[in-house]
Motif scaffolding. Structure first.
Motif, PDB file in Angstrom:
ATOM      1  N   MET A 156       3.268  -6.242   2.830  1.00  0.00           N
ATOM      2  CA  MET A 156       3.679  -5.933   4.205  1.00  0.00           C
ATOM      3  C   MET A 156       5.036  -5.251   4.222  1.00  0.00           C
ATOM      4  SD  MET A 156       2.464  -9.378   6.112  1.00  0.00           S
ATOM      5  CE  MET A 156       3.734  -9.256   7.325  1.00  0.00           C
ATOM      6  N   ALA A 157       5.964  -5.720   3.375  1.00  0.00           N
ATOM      7  CA  ALA A 157       7.297  -5.104   3.329  1.00  0.00           C
ATOM      8  C   ALA A 157       7.222  -3.667   2.843  1.00  0.00           C
ATOM      9  CB  ALA A 157       8.212  -5.921   2.423  1.00  0.00           C
ATOM     10  N   THR A 158       6.363  -3.415   1.832  1.00  0.00           N
ATOM     11  CA  THR A 158       6.236  -2.051   1.307  1.00  0.00           C
ATOM     12  C   THR A 158       5.653  -1.111   2.342  1.00  0.00           C
ATOM     13  OG1 THR A 158       5.805  -3.088  -0.812  1.00  0.00           O
ATOM     14  CG2 THR A 158       5.400  -0.755  -0.659  1.00  0.00           C
ATOM     15  N   VAL A 159       4.572  -1.566   3.007  1.00  0.00           N
ATOM     16  CA  VAL A 159       3.926  -0.715   4.011  1.00  0.00           C
ATOM     17  C   VAL A 159       4.861  -0.483   5.196  1.00  0.00           C
ATOM     18  CG1 VAL A 159       1.992  -0.592   5.606  1.00  0.00           C
ATOM     19  CG2 VAL A 159       1.623  -1.360   3.295  1.00  0.00           C
ATOM     20  N   GLY A 160       5.608  -1.529   5.582  1.00  0.00           N
ATOM     21  CA  GLY A 160       6.545  -1.385   6.686  1.00  0.00           C
ATOM     22  C   GLY A 160       7.669  -0.432   6.360  1.00  0.00           C
ATOM     23  N   ALA A 161       8.177  -0.508   5.125  1.00  0.00           N
ATOM     24  CA  ALA A 161       9.250   0.407   4.722  1.00  0.00           C
ATOM     25  C   ALA A 161       8.767   1.844   4.712  1.00  0.00           C
ATOM     26  CB  ALA A 161       9.775   0.017   3.343  1.00  0.00           C
ATOM     27  N   LEU A 162       7.548   2.065   4.211  1.00  0.00           N
ATOM     28  CA  LEU A 162       6.988   3.428   4.215  1.00  0.00           C
ATOM     29  C   LEU A 162       6.800   3.933   5.631  1.00  0.00           C
ATOM     30  CD1 LEU A 162       4.376   3.416   1.347  1.00  0.00           C
ATOM     31  CD2 LEU A 162       6.465   4.711   1.500  1.00  0.00           C
ATOM     32  N   ALA A 163       6.282   3.058   6.523  1.00  0.00           N
ATOM     33  CA  ALA A 163       6.047   3.478   7.905  1.00  0.00           C
ATOM     34  C   ALA A 163       7.350   3.824   8.606  1.00  0.00           C
ATOM     35  CB  ALA A 163       5.309   2.365   8.656  1.00  0.00           C
ATOM     36  N   ILE A 164       8.397   3.007   8.398  1.00  0.00           N
ATOM     37  CA  ILE A 164       9.692   3.281   9.028  1.00  0.00           C
ATOM     38  C   ILE A 164      10.282   4.581   8.490  1.00  0.00           C
ATOM     39  CG2 ILE A 164      12.070   2.455   9.167  1.00  0.00           C
ATOM     40  CD1 ILE A 164      10.961  -0.338   9.292  1.00  0.00           C
ATOM     41  N   MET A 165      10.139   4.783   7.163  1.00  0.00           N
ATOM     42  CA  MET A 165      10.732   5.965   6.556  1.00  0.00           C
ATOM     43  C   MET A 165      10.057   7.237   7.047  1.00  0.00           C
ATOM     44  SD  MET A 165      11.055   6.825   2.565  1.00  0.00           S
ATOM     45  CE  MET A 165       9.407   7.480   2.449  1.00  0.00           C
ATOM     46  N   SER A 167       8.280   7.610   9.892  1.00  0.00           N
ATOM     47  CA  SER A 167       8.220   7.802  11.338  1.00  0.00           C
ATOM     48  C   SER A 167       9.522   8.366  11.882  1.00  0.00           C
ATOM     49  CB  SER A 167       7.914   6.479  12.033  1.00  0.00           C
ATOM     50  OG  SER A 167       8.979   5.588  11.811  1.00  0.00           O
ATOM     51  N   LYS A 168      10.611   8.364  11.109  1.00  0.00           N
ATOM     52  CA  LYS A 168      11.868   8.876  11.648  1.00  0.00           C
ATOM     53  C   LYS A 168      11.942  10.391  11.568  1.00  0.00           C
ATOM     54  CE  LYS A 168      15.081   5.061  11.558  1.00  0.00           C
ATOM     55  NZ  LYS A 168      16.326   4.523  11.012  1.00  0.00           N
ATOM     56  N   LYS A 169      11.535  10.969  10.422  1.00  0.00           N
ATOM     57  CA  LYS A 169      11.734  12.392  10.234  1.00  0.00           C
ATOM     58  C   LYS A 169      10.599  13.204  10.871  1.00  0.00           C
ATOM     59  CE  LYS A 169      14.708  12.289   6.219  1.00  0.00           C
ATOM     60  NZ  LYS A 169      14.844  12.602   4.804  1.00  0.00           N
ATOM     61  N   ASN A 170       9.371  12.921  10.461  1.00  0.00           N
ATOM     62  CA  ASN A 170       8.265  13.712  11.001  1.00  0.00           C
ATOM     63  C   ASN A 170       7.138  12.761  11.375  1.00  0.00           C
ATOM     64  OD1 ASN A 170       7.787  12.878   8.456  1.00  0.00           O
ATOM     65  ND2 ASN A 170       7.690  14.914   7.542  1.00  0.00           N
TER      66      ASN A 170
END
Lengths: 174, 64
Positions: A156-165, A167-170
């Motif tokens: 969950m932490a890995t998927v959440g970190a990828l999603a946050i990363m 969703s900010k730029k593009n």
């Protein structure tokens, strides 16, 4: 013989740690921390913790440090020289004080008066075997649910970190 | 036989070094290395006391 190796490793740990604290070049810092982590792995082997020593060598030195070195070489815009923060009084004064107080406490305690240290099998010359089998069977037999829960949490932490990363730029590629 | 207090002093000095590195360095990578040092100090304490513990050894011999 074991004592000579222990004090040599401890000396190399302290020397490389102090040089790591004083060095201002990032590559020097990385190589000194590699020396330091390998010496700590040697001390783990001396203390009969072979599994932790292998984990230390594989993950800390071989994984994280090499990843940092490659990331630093591939991204050249990183500042190689780093300056020193201003809160130096707190760090240079308070934490050596803490270390001195703790050292005094450790030296002043009579460790052999504690029961479970007095009765330990090392003083009776019983040999310790490798701990990898014990750790594996214990984790799978007794703590299987906890291991699975920790795995789900890390996923969950890995998927959440990828999603946050992303969703900010593009737009999210997921 | 290494005395127990010397290993504890080594891990304590390692912890202090990690704290100093975290609070003085500005680069994020070096701060991560300082956090690594603190983890290793905690690991050294755990390993030292588990080596001294007798219940662990009984548990150990039960599996062999």
């Amino acid at each position: 013989m074991i004592q000579i190796v222990f004090y040599f490793l401890g000396f190399s740990i302290l020397l490389s740690g102090i040089l790591l604290l004083l060095s201002k070049h990032l590559i020097h810092t990385l190589f000194l921390s590699a020396i330091l982590l390998l010496s700590i792995a040697g001390i783990y082997i001396l203390l009969h913790a072979d599994f932790i020593a292998m984990i230390q060598i594989i993950i800390s030195v071989g994984g994280t440090l090499i990843l940092i070195v490659f990331g630093m070489m591939l991204t050249t815009h990183l500042p190689y020289q780093h300056r020193i923060k201003k809160n130096t009084i707190l760090s240079w004064g308070l934490f050596p004080l803490l270390a001195g107080i703790l050292t005094y406490i450790f030296l002043s305690i009579n460790w052999n008066a504690i029961d479970w240290i007095k009765n330990n099998p090392i003083h009776k010359n019983e040999s310790l075997k490798n701990t990898t089998l014990l750790i594996g069977t214990t984790l799978i037999a007794n703590y299987a649910l906890l291991i699975e829960l920790i795995g789900i949490l890390l996923l969950m932490a890995t998927v959440g970190a990828l999603a946050i990363m992303y969703s900010k730029k593009n737009r999210s590629p997921l | 036989m290494i005395p127990l207090s010397h290993i504890l002093i080594l891990s304590c000095l390692l912890f202090a070094l990690g704290i100093i590195i975290i609070s003085t360095k500005r680069n994020a990578i070096v701060v991560a290395i300082g956090i690594e040092l603190i983890f290793n100090a905690a690991n050294l304490n755990f390993i030292t006391f588990s080596q001294q513990c007798r219940a662990f050894s009984f548990y150990f011999h039960a599996f062999e």
